[in-house]
Enzyme design. Structure first.
Site, short mmCIF file in Angstrom:
data_model
loop_
_atom_site.label_atom_id
_atom_site.label_comp_id
_atom_site.label_asym_id
_atom_site.label_seq_id
_atom_site.Cartn_x
_atom_site.Cartn_y
_atom_site.Cartn_z
CB VAL A 51 -0.95 0.01 1.22
CG1 VAL A 51 -1.71 1.34 1.29
CG2 VAL A 51 -1.93 -1.15 1.15
N GLY A 96 4.49 3.96 3.19
CA GLY A 96 4.11 2.74 2.50
C GLY A 96 4.25 1.56 3.43
CE LYS A 97 5.09 -1.86 8.07
NZ LYS A 97 6.00 -1.08 8.91
N GLY A 98 4.24 -3.08 3.13
CA GLY A 98 3.95 -4.25 2.31
C GLY A 98 3.95 -5.49 3.17
CG ASP A 137 7.45 -4.46 9.54
OD1 ASP A 137 7.51 -3.29 9.95
OD2 ASP A 137 6.55 -5.25 9.93
#
Ligand code: NAD
Length: 408
Positions: A51, A96-98, A137
């Site tokens: 995202v 952002g993050k995935g 992460d």
């Protein structure tokens, strides 16, 4: 929770409906299937997400998580929080993050490598060192980042180290990245003590979690002259009112895998540890550990949020009503990690490596600036430090959107 927090802040800022909608919703939500061959010859399809909350202030920046509970909603919320953290620190990034829904503990190195490389390949149309920069992460690490660099660079035909941060030093990672988050937590917690007029050498600290963030926060606090009287990890908690030797504890953890059995401190109930008298309490383990149940019993003067989301909204209300705890909110307190990630990216673009001292000095300057801005905004507007930090961050994004105007 992220959306509710945003609405509260937008109400306070009086954002008009147009800006509220443009600032709240993510720009891009990407979901891909990631088929890989397992070691036993079978093929399994995983779901991967990314995202990109917004690209208004620069490329998006945020971690890549491998965990069985990853879903698009969680990734979207984490992207939004990253967005506020980057804005508050004035980094030229959107958030952002995935994530990939998988259990990395049950997968072999070969399977993880194929998963990472295929996910990177599927993401190639959407990422780039000036579009979207990933980082480690939960469930991912330096090795994962090295595979992403290799896959992306092989596709491009040249080395592009700036496609991720949190890389190994040998692959143009940054000095100081490993300790950055904990170092920042300790630095800001000491600044809070200065503000309260408490001498560092007479102060005590309790740290929950002894992983990357907790251990480096504990070393930083001890180096500044504080006594670290209590520490916990997933295996239990230890207590020594005379102060725990954090370096000896590190050696013990390297040998034994956890803090259990450390002879220079007494075991204590982990829940009771959080409510021991201390000047600084650092939750640096998981989310939602400070709750409406334990918040009335906290005996710290500073609550330095090393973890993301360690305090529930209900506990926040208790802390606000008590008025005797100085809270350093997570988006500020643990922003040392993303700030040094930004430094890593800048070094990659410059093709020039900085020393650890340069990195940590620049980090302290940026944290100091953000800390001062939050305190002034909180005092001026009679807000909690958390609400002040979030408001400053959202305002920064909304202002840039308003200045850029609306295309077409
Ligand atoms: P980590 O996996 O290195 O360490 C986590 C530690 O917490 C371990 O010592 C573990 O034993 C302990 N722990 C787990 N459950 C516990 C419990 N119930 N009670 C006490 N201890 C417990 O993780 P980390 O990288 O240190 O991250 C910790 C937190 O900080 C997370 O919320 C993470 O999102 C946040 N954070 C990390 C970074 C970073 O740069 N690593 C940056 C920003 C925020």
């Amino acid at each position: 929770m992220a959306a509710t927090q945003f609405d509260l802040v937008a109400d306070f800022l009086g954002l008009n409906d147009e800006l509220r909608q443009r600032t709240k919703w993510p720009k891009r939500l990407i979901t891909v299937t990631v088929p890989i061959r397992h070691d036993d010859g079978s093929v399994k399809v995983y779901f991967g997400h990314r995202v990109q909350h917004h690209l208004t202030r620069g490329p998006v920046k945020g971690g890549l998580r491998y965990h069985p509970k990853v879903d698009l909603g969680e990734v979207a919320a984490l992207a939004m929080w990253m967005n506020w953290k980057c804005a508050l620190m004035d980094l030229p990034y959107g958030g952002g993050k995935g994530g990939i829904t998988c259990d990395p503990r049950t997968m072999s190195m070969g399977e993880l490598e194929r998963l990472t490389r295929r996910y990177t390949m599927e993401m190639i149309p959407f990422i780039g060192d000036d579009i979207d920069i990933m980082a480690p992460d939960m469930g991912t690490n330096e090795q994962t980042m090295a595979w992403i660099v290799d896959t992306y660079s092989t596709h491009a035909g040249r080395l592009i180290p700036g496609i991720v941060t949190g890389k190994p030093l040998s692959l143009q990672g940054s000095a100081g990245r490993t300790q950055a988050t904990g170092h920042g937590v300790a630095f800001l917690a000491c600044r809070a003590l200065n503000k309260l007029g408490i001498k560092l050498t007479e102060a005590t600290a309790v740290v929950q979690g002894f992983g990357n963030v907790g251990s480096h926060a504990a070393y930083g606090l001890a180096n500044s002259g504080l006594k670290v009287t209590g520490i916990s990890d997933v295996s239990g908690a230890i207590w020594n009112p005379a102060g725990i030797d954090t370096r000896k504890l590190r050696d013990h953890v390297v040998l034994r895998g956890s803090i259990t059995g450390f002879t220079e401190a007494d075991p204590i109930d982990p829940a009771a540890l959080l409510c021991q008298p201390c000047d600084i309490l650092v939750p640096a383990a998981t989310d939602m550990t400070i709750t409406a149940e334990n918040a009335p019993h906290l005996k710290c003067k500073v609550l330095a949020e090393g973890a993301n989301g360690p305090t529930t909204p209900e506990a926040d209300k208790v802390i606000d009503a008590r008025g005797d705890i100085f809270l350093i909110p997570d988006i500020l307190c643990n922003a040392g990690g993303v700030t040094v990630s930004y430094f890593e990216w800048v070094q990659n673009l410059q093709r020039f490596q900085w020393t650890e001292r340069e990195v940590l000095t620049k980090l302290e300057t940026m944290l100091e600036t953000a800390f001062a801005r939050v305190l002034v905004f909180a005092e001026r507007n009679k807000l909690s430090n958390r609400m002040a930090a979030q408001s400053l961050a959202v305002k920064m994004v909304a202002d840039v959107k308003a200045q850029r105007g609306l295309f077409p």
